[in-house]
Scaffold this motif. Structure first.
Motif, PDB file in Angstrom:
ATOM      1  N   ALA A 131       0.795   5.183  -2.335  1.00 38.05           N
ATOM      2  CA  ALA A 131       0.071   6.336  -1.566  1.00 38.05           C
ATOM      3  C   ALA A 131       0.390   7.831  -2.105  1.00 38.05           C
ATOM      4  N   ILE A 132       1.749   8.039  -2.591  1.00 38.79           N
ATOM      5  CA  ILE A 132       1.821   9.048  -3.891  1.00 38.79           C
ATOM      6  C   ILE A 132       0.840   8.955  -5.044  1.00 38.79           C
ATOM      7  N   PRO A 133       1.040   8.251  -5.442  1.00 38.92           N
ATOM      8  CA  PRO A 133      -0.214   7.687  -7.111  1.00 38.92           C
ATOM      9  C   PRO A 133      -1.270   8.482  -6.487  1.00 38.92           C
ATOM     10  N   THR A 134      -1.629   8.184  -5.295  1.00 40.60           N
ATOM     11  CA  THR A 134      -3.231   7.883  -4.370  1.00 40.60           C
ATOM     12  C   THR A 134      -3.010   9.790  -4.399  1.00 40.60           C
ATOM     13  N   THR A 179       0.831  -1.069   0.320  1.00 41.39           N
ATOM     14  CA  THR A 179       0.101   0.326   0.150  1.00 41.39           C
ATOM     15  C   THR A 179       0.781   1.688  -0.278  1.00 41.39           C
ATOM     16  N   THR A 180       2.182   1.649   0.589  1.00 41.44           N
ATOM     17  CA  THR A 180       2.745   2.543   1.190  1.00 41.44           C
ATOM     18  C   THR A 180       3.810   2.738  -0.936  1.00 41.44           C
ATOM     19  N   ALA A 181       3.411   1.762  -1.300  1.00 44.07           N
ATOM     20  CA  ALA A 181       3.831   2.380  -2.979  1.00 44.07           C
ATOM     21  C   ALA A 181       2.773   2.724  -3.835  1.00 44.07           C
ATOM     22  N   SER A 239      -9.022   3.130   1.668  1.00 44.16           N
ATOM     23  CA  SER A 239      -9.556   2.132   2.515  1.00 44.16           C
ATOM     24  C   SER A 239     -10.638   1.470   2.447  1.00 44.16           C
ATOM     25  N   LEU A 240     -11.969   1.633   0.881  1.00 45.75           N
ATOM     26  CA  LEU A 240     -12.831   0.184   0.217  1.00 45.75           C
ATOM     27  C   LEU A 240     -12.023  -0.848   0.250  1.00 45.75           C
ATOM     28  N   THR A 264      -7.380   0.179   9.018  1.00 43.91           N
ATOM     29  CA  THR A 264      -7.761   1.410   8.763  1.00 43.91           C
ATOM     30  C   THR A 264      -6.874   2.264  10.554  1.00 43.91           C
ATOM     31  N   TRP A 265      -7.825   1.701  11.078  1.00 41.42           N
ATOM     32  CA  TRP A 265      -7.946   2.474  12.825  1.00 41.42           C
ATOM     33  C   TRP A 265      -5.850   2.545  12.778  1.00 41.42           C
ATOM     34  N   ASN A 266      -4.906   1.421  12.447  1.00 37.91           N
ATOM     35  CA  ASN A 266      -3.345   1.760  12.742  1.00 37.91           C
ATOM     36  C   ASN A 266      -2.581   2.660  11.442  1.00 37.91           C
ATOM     37  N   ASN A 267      -3.629   2.748  10.838  1.00 37.12           N
ATOM     38  CA  ASN A 267      -2.995   3.923   9.203  1.00 37.12           C
ATOM     39  C   ASN A 267      -2.581   5.341   9.504  1.00 37.12           C
ATOM     40  N   TYR A 268      -1.489   4.882   9.050  1.00 37.30           N
ATOM     41  CA  TYR A 268      -0.991   6.541   9.207  1.00 37.30           C
ATOM     42  C   TYR A 268      -0.081   6.437   8.523  1.00 37.30           C
TER      43      TYR A 268
END
Length: 300
Positions: free
Chosen positions: A139-142, A135-137, A162-163, A222-226
């Motif tokens: 993040a920037i495109p998102t 998911t970190t890969a 997150s959906l 999602t709760w722990n997403n930073y």
């Protein structure tokens, strides 16, 4: 009538040969239990200490002057009660994302399991490939995509990504293949039920254990997403707990923004408070993790 032979009483040696508790396995399980519970035990102990005691006392035992209630009060009142807003934001982000992702995964998994269409295998293989992408890969495109859409620094910037849960869709596809009998679907179609009614009234109930599993996985993620909220949000009032507590820790380390060193204790106490809703969610939803909900639904 011939007398019935008495059952032989097992000897002590026979009892010892019976499969039972294994000492090495028990030791291994206790070691694993301690490994997982030790951080929680430390967090509980640390939340009862002042910042000075955090650095000057033994980490795995209480200090001479426990102050858990004081730390909790200071956490909720710090910066005009912004921690409460962070907690509510996290509940909203995680709750909406978990329910939405679980329903989308259930619908997609049910469709892949029970319907055949052109390109279904290719589409499912793409889903499997998406599971391997970190998911970190993305993040920037998102972020760039949401910046073009004008959704940056809004709750949708956290909820919409997150959906999408490829692993949840894969899990629901595997679960739906066995949990929803084809004969039950055919019987419903013969009775005149539409596909939407079949899914919401029949299939969704049979998929409840898998649905709850995906819901809890997404809720925790999602709760722990930073990282995602960190790059998407710059308004303090929109922060979730993870980013909010990180900002407090940064203030305590740098001494900026009028922060005091006592904020270290508030960060630890806020971390303890943040895990309470997750524990409650697991305890409330664990009863849905049952197998065999489809048993008796169709006469074989």
């Amino acid at each position: 009538m011939a007398p019935t032979a008495a059952k032989p009483v097992p000897t002590t040696a026979a009892r010892k040969r019976r499969p039972g508790r294994s000492a090495p396995l028990t030791i291994a399980m206790l070691a694993a239990l301690g490994y997982f519970l030790l951080p929680l035990f430390w967090l509980l102990i640390a939340s009862t200490k002042s910042t000075q005691d955090l650095f000057n006392s033994f980490g795995l035992w209480f200090s001479r002057a426990p102050q858990l209630l004081t730390n909790v009060k200071d956490t909720f009142t710090q910066d005009d009660g912004v921690f409460v807003r962070w907690l509510l934001n996290t509940v909203m982000y995680a709750g909406v994302s978990a329910v939405g992702a679980a329903l989308l995964a259930a619908a997609g998994g049910y469709g892949f399991a029970k319907f055949r269409f052109r390109g279904d295998r290719i589409a499912f293989n793409l889903v499997l490939g998406a599971v391997m992408v970190p998911t970190t890969a993305l993040a920037i495109p998102t972020y760039l995509l949401f910046a073009k859409a004008g959704l940056v620094n809004t709750p949708w910037a956290v909820i919409l990504p997150s959906l999408v849960n490829p692993f949840g869709l894969y899990l629901m596809r595997i679960y739906a293949a066995d949990a929803v009998p084809d004969s039950l679907l055919e019987a419903a179609r013969i009775d005149g039920a539409g596909e939407a009614r079949i899914f919401f009234r029949i299939a969704l109930r049979l998929l409840a254990p898998g649905l709850v599993t995906v819901l809890l996985f997404t809720l925790v993620a999602t709760w722990n997403n930073y990282f995602l909220p960190l790059i998407m949000l710059n308004n303090t009032d929109l922060y979730p707990i993870t980013v909010g507590l990180s900002s407090w820790a940064a203030q305590a380390q740098n001494g900026g923004g009028g922060a005091s060193t006592d904020m270290f204790a508030l960060v630890v106490t806020g971390s303890l408070i943040s895990i309470v809703p997750l524990v409650v969610a697991f305890l409330m939803l664990q009863r849905y993790w049952q197998s065999g909900l489809a048993a008796g639904g169709v006469k074989q």
